[in-house]
Enzyme design. Sequence first.
Site, PDB file in Angstrom:
ATOM      1  N   LYS A 253      31.165  41.624  42.750  1.00 48.37           N
ATOM      2  CA  LYS A 253      30.395  40.777  40.985  1.00 48.37           C
ATOM      3  C   LYS A 253      28.804  40.417  41.393  1.00 48.37           C
ATOM      4  CE  LYS A 253      35.314  38.459  40.942  1.00 48.37           C
ATOM      5  NZ  LYS A 253      36.067  37.797  40.911  1.00 48.37           N
TER       6      LYS A 253
ATOM      7  N   TYR B 174      41.096  40.781  32.480  1.00 48.68           N
ATOM      8  CA  TYR B 174      40.682  39.741  33.159  1.00 48.68           C
ATOM      9  C   TYR B 174      42.299  38.714  32.408  1.00 48.68           C
ATOM     10  CZ  TYR B 174      38.153  39.637  37.256  1.00 48.68           C
ATOM     11  OH  TYR B 174      37.607  39.709  38.311  1.00 48.68           O
TER      12      TYR B 174
ATOM     13  N   ASN C 118      32.676  34.225  44.023  1.00 47.19           N
ATOM     14  CA  ASN C 118      33.416  34.937  44.825  1.00 47.19           C
ATOM     15  C   ASN C 118      33.041  36.410  45.228  1.00 47.19           C
ATOM     16  OD1 ASN C 118      35.148  35.864  42.995  1.00 47.19           O
ATOM     17  ND2 ASN C 118      36.617  35.219  44.334  1.00 47.19           N
TER      18      ASN C 118
ATOM     19  N   HIS D 249      35.773  41.307  43.683  1.00 49.48           N
ATOM     20  CA  HIS D 249      37.406  41.345  43.367  1.00 49.48           C
ATOM     21  C   HIS D 249      38.489  42.335  44.284  1.00 49.48           C
ATOM     22  CE1 HIS D 249      40.937  40.983  40.867  1.00 49.48           C
ATOM     23  NE2 HIS D 249      40.524  43.151  40.595  1.00 49.48           N
TER      24      HIS D 249
ATOM     25  N   GLU E 225      43.314  49.126  37.253  1.00 51.16           N
ATOM     26  CA  GLU E 225      41.999  48.281  37.639  1.00 51.16           C
ATOM     27  C   GLU E 225      41.398  50.258  37.304  1.00 51.16           C
ATOM     28  OE1 GLU E 225      43.045  44.291  38.750  1.00 51.16           O
ATOM     29  OE2 GLU E 225      41.755  45.368  40.003  1.00 51.16           O
TER      30      GLU E 225
HETATM   31  P1  CMP Z   1      39.609  37.323  41.371  1.00 51.25           P
HETATM   32  O1  CMP Z   1      39.998  37.868  42.319  1.00 51.25           O
HETATM   33  O2  CMP Z   1      38.856  38.679  40.387  1.00 51.25           O
HETATM   34  O3  CMP Z   1      40.446  37.170  40.066  1.00 51.25           O
HETATM   35  C1  CMP Z   1      40.254  36.155  38.739  1.00 51.25           C
HETATM   36  C2  CMP Z   1      38.913  35.261  39.571  1.00 51.25           C
HETATM   37  O4  CMP Z   1      39.346  34.056  38.482  1.00 51.25           O
HETATM   38  C3  CMP Z   1      38.949  35.037  40.450  1.00 51.25           C
HETATM   39  O5  CMP Z   1      39.026  36.308  41.226  1.00 51.25           O
HETATM   40  C4  CMP Z   1      38.345  33.980  40.207  1.00 51.25           C
HETATM   41  O6  CMP Z   1      37.187  34.276  40.408  1.00 51.25           O
HETATM   42  C5  CMP Z   1      37.928  32.719  39.080  1.00 51.25           C
HETATM   43  N1  CMP Z   1      38.909  31.616  38.715  1.00 51.25           N
HETATM   44  C6  CMP Z   1      37.931  30.586  38.600  1.00 51.25           C
HETATM   45  N2  CMP Z   1      38.728  29.680  38.547  1.00 51.25           N
HETATM   46  C7  CMP Z   1      40.587  30.428  39.172  1.00 51.25           C
HETATM   47  C8  CMP Z   1      41.369  29.782  39.695  1.00 51.25           C
HETATM   48  N3  CMP Z   1      41.446  28.274  39.860  1.00 51.25           N
HETATM   49  N4  CMP Z   1      42.250  30.141  40.010  1.00 51.25           N
HETATM   50  C9  CMP Z   1      42.793  31.529  40.462  1.00 51.25           C
HETATM   51  N5  CMP Z   1      40.877  32.235  40.019  1.00 51.25           N
HETATM   52  C10 CMP Z   1      39.722  31.370  39.798  1.00 51.25           C
END
Ligand code: CMP
Length: 139
Positions: free
Chosen positions: A11, A51, A114, A117, A128
């Site tokens: 990311k 998403y 974070n 993914h 994806e």
């Molecule tokens: P990812 O695994 O890429 O999938 C969805 C993304 O939404 C997740 O990582 C997080 O970076 C983001 N996100 C932000 N807030 C939340 C939340 N409360 N719960 C889950 N995903 C979140």
Amino acid sequence: MSGKLTFTMIKPDAVANGNTGKIIDHIIGKGFKMVAMKYTRLSAEKAGEFYAVHRERPFFKDLVDFMISGPIVAAVLEKDNAVSDFRDVIGATDPSKAEAGTIRNLYAKSIDANAIHGSDSDENAAIEASFFFNAFERF
Ligand code: CMP
């Protein structure tokens, strides 16, 4: 038997912080083969589509804004039991809950930023991956 492929995105936070190389090394060190990789940037439209499952969640707009804030690295990874093993390698979505030594524990700052993914099912891995690569771009 679970599938051999999963999809990942490094990311914008991890790319901007110069962690792309270390993360790729980490992934390869865990036994994954990179069968396709692309350094690119998402449009708001494409990030929203990627998403779409989170469209109704309160964090959706922030998630899209974050994902278009800088370049990302998209990749298809191959290994037995790829989806589940890769989720173990990246750790929990919230880095404060990610196990020591996981990619999010090492490189992520927050649940939004974070670092990485990973697909959550074989079906989503295929969807994806097809977002970024056509069949001829995979090795
Ligand atoms: P990812 O695994 O890429 O999938 C969805 C993304 O939404 C997740 O990582 C997080 O970076 C983001 N996100 C932000 N807030 C939340 C939340 N409360 N719960 C889950 N995903 C979140």
